[in-house]
Design an enzyme around this catalytic site. Structure first.
Site, short mmCIF file in Angstrom:
data_model
loop_
_atom_site.label_atom_id
_atom_site.label_comp_id
_atom_site.label_asym_id
_atom_site.label_seq_id
_atom_site.Cartn_x
_atom_site.Cartn_y
_atom_site.Cartn_z
N SER A 78 -15.12 -0.46 56.73
CA SER A 78 -16.35 0.08 56.18
C SER A 78 -16.69 -0.68 54.91
O SER A 78 -15.81 -1.24 54.26
CB SER A 78 -16.17 1.57 55.84
N TYR A 122 -11.31 7.66 51.31
CA TYR A 122 -11.88 6.88 52.40
C TYR A 122 -11.94 5.39 52.06
O TYR A 122 -11.47 4.54 52.83
CB TYR A 122 -13.29 7.40 52.72
#
Length: 293
Positions: free
Chosen positions: A161, A188
């Site tokens: 990501s 994350y």
């Protein structure tokens, strides 16, 4: 002496042929994984998708089989630990003796207050976003090696990501974002940064064995992970996009196909950012038009 290209076949039909591909996409029932699976099925590949929820797997596999000309099979799997990864690998070995492409797409996110962030929000994400990539790639190496050559290597595509690249405070402001205002996805980004680093280590390890490993870093795309933000704060998210839109299936599916094609056979350890220039430019503005997803 004749130029090397005089004997090369550089036609699109040769460079981008997928009809002989056998592919596994983890987390393939929804979101980015479903986009990748569809790209392969619509180009004639035999595709396996895996995730926890059989109801979603059934719906997606039926939809993709109706599209064709490739095929889609599903396997119920939970990659939360090593045992779950090994179980999926063993099931794959029962169903096929070779694998052209492994797309490690399974992942999760977690939003919470910085000063009250639960330990489970770290443990779950490191397990799914990092550890599962390691054990899936190790477990399926024999299938990836079958038929792999320097000209036609096996492929591993890890999905990280842009959060693994960005370093700014991820606490969401009053205007909203990918988590509720006042909270942030603090585990994350680090997990995706670890995914990027693991990709480079795998690339170094496996290149001599004719397995190429690359990683895609998507920005904002329609998926389960981004559904909260897209439902509630679409305008805020688009305001950070210089293109005036978020990512679309063609943006992701096309890149996955490229990394699986003969055209990328000499690429490994690459980090491909797909965010429309949002991180590079630091753009902030107003949405120019509604994003079509």
């Amino acid at each position: 002496m004749a130029h090397k290209s005089s004997t090369a076949d550089l036609r699109v039909s040769s460079l981008f042929s997928f009809s002989n591909h056998v592919v596994l996409v983890s987390g393939g029932a929804t979101g980015l994984g479903e986009m990748a699976a569809q790209a392969f099925v619509q180009n004639g590949s035999r595709v396996f998708i895996a995730s926890r929820k059989e109801s979603e797997l059934k719906l997606t596999s039926k939809r993709l089989n109706d599209l064709g000309p490739g095929t889609c099979e599903y396997i119920v799997a939970d990659l939360k630990d090593k045992a779950g990864c090994e179980k999926l690998c063993e099931e794959m070995k029962k169903r096929t003796d070779r694998l052209s492409v492994l797309v490690n797409n399974t992942g999760a996110t977690w939003g919470a207050d910085y000063y009250d962030f639960p330990e489970s929000g770290w443990d779950k994400l490191m397990a799914l976003n990092v550890k599962s990539i390691f054990y899936m790639t190790v477990g399926l190496e024999p299938l990836l090696l079958n038929g792999a050559t320097p000209q036609n290597p096996g492929r591993v595509i890890n999905i990280a990501s842009m959060a693994g690249v960005q370093t700014q405070d991820v606490t969401t402001g009053e205007a909203g974002g990918l988590s509720a205002p006042g909270t942030g996805t603090f585990s994350y980004g680090p997990s995706k940064a670890a995914c990027i680093h693991l990709t480079k280590m795998q690339a170094s390890k496996l290149a001599p064995r004719n397995i190429m490993v690359n990683v895609i870093c998507p920005g904002v795309f329609p998926s389960r992970m981004t559904s909260f933000g897209l439902d509630k704060y679409m305008e805020t998210l688009i305001s950070g996009q210089p293109t005036g839109r978020i990512g679309e299936p063609s943006d992701f599916g096309g890149l996955v196909l490229f990394l699986s094609s003969k055209a990328s056979g000499h690429m490994t350890g690459n980090v491909l950012e797909v965010d429309g220039g949002a991180t590079l430019t630091g753009w902030r503005g107003k949405a120019r038009s509604e994003s079509k997803i």
